[in-house]
Design an enzyme around this catalytic site. Sequence first.
Site, mmCIF file in Angstrom:
data_model
loop_
_atom_site.group_PDB
_atom_site.id
_atom_site.type_symbol
_atom_site.label_atom_id
_atom_site.label_comp_id
_atom_site.label_asym_id
_atom_site.label_seq_id
_atom_site.Cartn_x
_atom_site.Cartn_y
_atom_site.Cartn_z
ATOM 1 N N VAL A 113 0.833 -1.484 -0.261
ATOM 2 C CA VAL A 113 0.087 -0.159 0.110
ATOM 3 C C VAL A 113 0.700 1.021 0.175
ATOM 4 C CG1 VAL A 113 -2.451 -1.155 1.177
ATOM 5 C CG2 VAL A 113 -0.027 -0.080 2.390
ATOM 6 N N ASN B 41 -7.107 -0.124 5.993
ATOM 7 C CA ASN B 41 -6.872 -1.358 7.199
ATOM 8 C C ASN B 41 -5.324 -0.846 7.177
ATOM 9 O OD1 ASN B 41 -7.368 -2.556 9.711
ATOM 10 N ND2 ASN B 41 -6.367 -3.983 8.026
ATOM 11 N N SER C 129 -5.918 5.561 14.991
ATOM 12 C CA SER C 129 -6.113 4.512 16.627
ATOM 13 C C SER C 129 -6.579 5.588 17.425
ATOM 14 C CB SER C 129 -5.330 4.221 16.449
ATOM 15 O OG SER C 129 -4.394 3.943 18.301
ATOM 16 N N TYR D 52 4.264 5.767 15.427
ATOM 17 C CA TYR D 52 2.970 5.540 15.555
ATOM 18 C C TYR D 52 2.038 6.453 16.064
ATOM 19 C CZ TYR D 52 -0.755 2.147 15.790
ATOM 20 O OH TYR D 52 -1.922 1.383 15.217
ATOM 21 N N ALA D 53 1.661 7.111 17.024
ATOM 22 C CA ALA D 53 0.232 7.872 17.363
ATOM 23 C C ALA D 53 0.603 9.286 15.917
ATOM 24 C CB ALA D 53 1.396 9.204 18.151
ATOM 25 N N ALA D 54 1.965 9.246 16.021
ATOM 26 C CA ALA D 54 2.509 10.414 14.611
ATOM 27 C C ALA D 54 1.378 10.291 13.533
ATOM 28 C CB ALA D 54 3.729 11.073 14.487
ATOM 29 N N LYS E 219 -1.486 7.776 13.573
ATOM 30 C CA LYS E 219 -2.738 7.531 14.062
ATOM 31 C C LYS E 219 -3.313 9.637 13.838
ATOM 32 C CE LYS E 219 -2.305 3.877 13.171
ATOM 33 N NZ LYS E 219 -2.933 2.685 11.331
ATOM 34 N N ILE F 23 -6.297 -4.201 20.611
ATOM 35 C CA ILE F 23 -7.004 -5.040 20.422
ATOM 36 C C ILE F 23 -6.245 -6.791 20.178
ATOM 37 C CG2 ILE F 23 -8.335 -6.127 18.017
ATOM 38 C CD1 ILE F 23 -9.584 -3.317 19.557
#
Length: 258
Positions: free
Chosen positions: A64, A90, A142, A155-157, A159, A188
């Site tokens: 992707v 996703n 997220s 990761y936070a940046a 999302k 999850i």
Amino acid sequence: MPRLANKVSLITGSGSGIGRSAALLFASEGATVIVNDLSEESGLETVRLIQQAGGEAFYINADVADPNSVAEMTEIAIGKYGRIDVLFNNAGISGVGAIHEIEPESWDRVIRVNLKGVFLPCRSVLPHMMERRSGCIINMSSCIAEIGLARRASYAATKGAVLALTKSMQVDYAPYNIRVNALLPGTIMTPFVEKYLSESYEDPEIAIAAIKTRQLSGELGRPEDVARAALFLASDESSFMLGSPLYIDGGVVFGKNA
Ligand code: NAP
């Protein structure tokens, strides 16, 4: 009437976890599912599970985050089905570390898959949706977009960016009758999280107990919990939801334990 009857749905990263669960659920509700994943083996396994249950699915191998690969995926999908009604972005990868601990290459990899990997499929599929003046896009953000969590900076940046992107996209594409919404899951239990827990903690049980303290629910989230939310966003039942974040987090963002 199945909730996604006659809808052609492309779900990226649907060889595993939330994506696979959504693929199975969408197919059980009448959708034709285009399964995408980097791993051919896991993508084909999702297709096999759908077909075994009597549903319709087709696998396309694509990265992707690669423009040519994504263009080819869209071309194959449109060539075979003539349209994409639902695009569920996703696919995603984890990124661990505080800023001073993150190597630039690792930062680039997380941004590339989690953000460019949303931009490229949208860029490629949108002209087809615009032409038909119809479409639905679901972007995977997220709940980390809304809260601070230790050592998850890259990761936070991504999302947070996906959530902002979703809102901007919605403004641009509402005139074309295209809805763009975001999912904000909490923790999850998927292969993605199990790998992170086993690599980051000597005793994953301690980590699971810590995860439970930041949510109100005593249960851990399951892929099906998020898949059901995705189904709602993909269906016409959510037709008045535009540019919205949908939280599936066991009460992390809006709850307080004390
Ligand atoms: P998962 O089980 O690891 O599934 C992600 C899938 O995406 C994998 O099959 C992976 O393939 C695929 N993928 C990775 N990079 C790709 C690429 N460049 N092109 C195509 N496919 C690619 O993870 P999950 O937990 O279901 O997560 C799905 C999404 O939910 C992610 O965006 C994640 O950030 C988000 N999310 C998860 C949680 C959670 O707690 N699980 C919480 C909030 C948000 P390979 O395995 O072959 O690499």
